[in-house]
Design an enzyme around this catalytic site. Structure first.
Site, PDB file in Angstrom:
ATOM      1  N   ASP A   8      11.384  15.107 -48.727  1.00  0.00           N
ATOM      2  CA  ASP A   8      12.308  15.765 -49.684  1.00  0.00           C
ATOM      3  C   ASP A   8      12.733  14.657 -50.389  1.00  0.00           C
ATOM      4  O   ASP A   8      13.320  13.774 -50.107  1.00  0.00           O
ATOM      5  CB  ASP A   8      13.219  16.442 -48.706  1.00  0.00           C
ATOM      6  CG  ASP A   8      12.856  17.437 -47.996  1.00  0.00           C
ATOM      7  OD1 ASP A   8      11.496  17.834 -48.080  1.00  0.00           O
ATOM      8  OD2 ASP A   8      13.707  18.270 -47.158  1.00  0.00           O
ATOM      9  N   ASP A 129      11.921  31.123 -46.940  1.00  0.00           N
ATOM     10  CA  ASP A 129      13.221  30.241 -46.265  1.00  0.00           C
ATOM     11  C   ASP A 129      14.133  31.503 -45.875  1.00  0.00           C
ATOM     12  O   ASP A 129      14.809  32.264 -46.924  1.00  0.00           O
ATOM     13  CB  ASP A 129      13.701  29.294 -47.176  1.00  0.00           C
ATOM     14  CG  ASP A 129      12.693  28.527 -47.731  1.00  0.00           C
ATOM     15  OD1 ASP A 129      11.749  28.009 -47.129  1.00  0.00           O
ATOM     16  OD2 ASP A 129      12.919  28.037 -48.947  1.00  0.00           O
TER      17      ASP A 129
END
Length: 254
Positions: A8, A129
């Protein structure tokens, strides 16, 4: 089952967030390319990259870093974060990334998904998500009224190659994946599902094997490999090709 390390990127660095909170980030590497090379050297065949800056503003912000990652290692790289229009998607695919992951666009622009799937078959994945079963968008900063399973069905019907499912309440917590939510999702679609969020041990990965028969084909590991809670080579031996369960008298079953 594929074990897929996550990188990330926030402000050009490799970080991990807690439950998607940008205010709770921990830096695990100043050079994402170096981190990617580490995971490759430990046996990873796939890499999951998220442009956190891009997810926040709606346009890729770390494309040069992502291109450097894709060009520096012979791995299949999948990337998401801020990909909400055709131009952004093309820029990432042209950078050497194998597959792009679309999230917010899946909720807000299903026609774009259908068009881009037709143009780039097998290269478009959807990132779902979920927060309490509902799909979060715009870098997890907003929660829609769309249910995760409903979105998964709709996206499968228009040709996506796979789904990455993240339970936001588990992400970065090291509390294990949401097995039941993953099962429900996988049983409702006919494309591979990749589990993400909360995977903290080899035991968690072994538990995910119970879902392999319903379509869960991979697991993204993040914080656990950065803290050392999971050793990547061991994880690959545990659930990947030639895994421990498939070994008899020292030889893998063909």
């Amino acid at each position: 089952m594929d074990v897929i390390p996550a990188i990330d990127i926030l402000d050009g660095r490799c970080v991990r967030l807690y439950q998607g909170d940008y205010q709770q980030s921990e830096v695990f590497g100043e050079d994402p390319v170096e981190v990617a090379q580490r995971w490759y050297s430990q046996g990873a065949k796939y890499l999951h990259v998220v442009d956190l800056d891009g997810a926040k503003v709606g346009k890729p912000q770390n494309l040069k870093v992502i291109e450097a990652i894709a060009r520096s290692i012979p791995m299949r790289v999948q990337m998401g974060g801020g990909l909400r229009d055709r131009e952004s998607i093309l820029s990432v695919l042209h950078s050497g990334v194998s597959r792009v992951i679309l999230g917010t666009a899946a909720v807000e622009n299903s026609q774009l998904i259908a068009d881009i799937c037709a143009e780039f078959p097998e290269q478009i994945m959807i990132g779902i998500d979920a927060r309490d079963g509902k799909v979060a968008t715009r870098g997890w900063l907003e929660t829609s009224e769309v249910m995760a399973v409903d979105l998964a069905r709709r996206m499968t019907s228009i040709g996506v190659a796979g789904i990455i499912y993240t339970d936001i309440h588990r992400d970065g917590t090291m509390q294990g994946p949401n097995i039941e939510a993953l099962r429900q999702l996988a049983e409702n679609v006919d494309v591979p599902v990749i589990a993400s969020g909360g995977i903290s041990s080899i035991t968690d990965l072994l538990n995910l094997l119970s879902l392999e028969s319903v379509g869960v084909k991979g697991a993204i590991v993040g914080k656990s490999i950065y803290t050392g809670a999971i050793q990547l080579p061991e994880a690959i031996r545990a659930v990947g090709n030639g895994r421990w369960q498939d070994v008899v008298d020292g030889s893998a079953i063909a």
